[in-house]
Design an enzyme around this catalytic site. Structure first.
Site, PDB file in Angstrom:
ATOM      1  N   SER A 143      37.564  40.328  41.126  1.00 50.59           N
ATOM      2  CA  SER A 143      37.432  40.832  39.757  1.00 50.59           C
ATOM      3  C   SER A 143      37.806  42.307  39.725  1.00 50.59           C
ATOM      4  CB  SER A 143      35.995  40.675  39.270  1.00 50.59           C
ATOM      5  OG  SER A 143      35.762  41.411  38.088  1.00 50.59           O
ATOM      6  N   TYR A 156      27.272  42.038  40.539  1.00 52.60           N
ATOM      7  CA  TYR A 156      28.593  41.406  40.440  1.00 52.60           C
ATOM      8  C   TYR A 156      29.653  42.227  41.183  1.00 52.60           C
ATOM      9  CZ  TYR A 156      32.593  39.217  38.026  1.00 52.60           C
ATOM     10  OH  TYR A 156      33.768  38.558  37.715  1.00 52.60           O
ATOM     11  N   LYS A 160      31.836  40.827  44.305  1.00 49.14           N
ATOM     12  CA  LYS A 160      33.294  40.706  44.220  1.00 49.14           C
ATOM     13  C   LYS A 160      34.002  41.622  45.223  1.00 49.14           C
ATOM     14  CE  LYS A 160      33.836  37.510  41.118  1.00 49.14           C
ATOM     15  NZ  LYS A 160      34.320  36.181  41.549  1.00 49.14           N
TER      16      LYS A 160
END
Length: 308
Positions: A143, A156, A160
């Site tokens: 991401s 997150y 990632k």
């Protein structure tokens, strides 16, 4: 012959959204696909979209993260289609909160699905590839947040960024076995972006079945889930046998190759860098690297409409 005729793929988190687009494109290119979701009805509906279009698919309904889930996915591929060639680790969840509001459970849940789920599934797939002499394909999903950071996404971003680091390591470890490992960094309209005013005109165009304005597709590299799926299928094919250890962005009309982290400046000081030496002259004061994504200003005609 289609690019993936005779191949078998697992796509985690493929009941809807980006994962479903990946599974559908892999099937369109000839692969039989294991669809994975946590909801039986969602998984069955995804399988139906593939089989009704003439493809082959079966569902394995299980949350990724544990070794047992990874084993169930590989077993599902072998039981339904006899072998395995491709793994796409797309499954993920969000628990967005700024750091002081983020609980241990918020952090652990995201790390477990994204990071540990990727690790356990890749470990299981690679064990099968190596034991059976399969020149398999590992495609992980990163991401922009993992590359650049984003407010409210500590968990997150960590997951990632970790996925990219693991993938580079796997490219080294798996090379001798002929297995490739690459990360795709998608930028696409999802249910998350639907609520962001900046993307309003792009989402509205998509909902009308129209092409998104060029500003989104070209300058931002922002498009549909289907725009990313072609890269997934390419990396899964024999044509990409010499591509490994790469982080490749895809969105709209744009493809990007992300760099590996490299030192960009070096400075030397006789006797080393003491606190006093650094205080007297920190050598990188005017070379600080930016953080977060910076979006250009929207053209006037693409400004979101303000609700009255």
């Amino acid at each position: 012959m289609s690019a993936l005729s005779g191949k078998v793929a697992i796509v985690t988190g493929s009941g809807r959204g980006l994962g479903l687009a990946y599974a559908q494109e892999l099937a369109r290119q000839g692969a039989a696909v294991i669809v994975n979701d946590v909801d039986q009805a969602v998984a069955d509906a995804a399988v139906a979209t593939i089989t009704e279009a003439g493809g082959q698919a079966a569902a394995v309904v299980i949350p990724v993260g544990t070794t047992e889930a990874a084993q169930a996915l590989v077993k599902g591929a072998l039981d339904n289609f006899g072998h395995l060639d491709i793994l796409v680790t797309n499954a993920g969840i969000l628990r967005d909160k700024s750091i002081l509001k983020m609980t241990d459970d918020d952090f652990d849940a995201v790390i477990n699905v994204h990071l540990k789920g990727t690790f356990t599934c890749v470990r299981e797939a690679f064990a099968y590839f190596k034991e059976n002499g399969v020149a398999g394909r590992i495609i992980t999903i990163g991401s922009p947040t993992g590359q650049r950071g984003n407010f409210g996404q500590t968990n997150y971003a960590a997951a990632k960024a970790g996925i990219v680091g693991m993938t580079r390591t796997w490219a080294i470890e798996m090379k001798k076995a002929g297995v490739t490992a690459n990360t795709v960094i998608p930028v696409a309209a999802t249910e998350m972006t639907r609520t962001v005013p900046y993307f309003q005109k792009a989402v509205e165009a998509q909902d009308r079945g129209e092409a998104m304005p060029d500003f989104f597709r070209k300058e931002l590299g922002f498009g549909t889930a289907e725009d990313v799926a072609g890269l997934i299928a390419f990396l899964a094919s024999d044509a990409a046998a010499n591509i490994t250890g790469q982080a490749i962005g895809a969105g709209g009309d744009r493809l990007q190759l992300w760099s590996h982290p490299e030192a960009i400046e070096s400075a030397y000081n006789d006797g080393g860098w003491t606190v006093e030496a650094l205080t007297a002259g920190y050598p990188f004061a005017d070379k600080a690297q930016s953080v977060g994504e910076k979006f250009p200003e929207l053209p006037a005609e693409l400004q979101p409409e303000v609700a009255k």
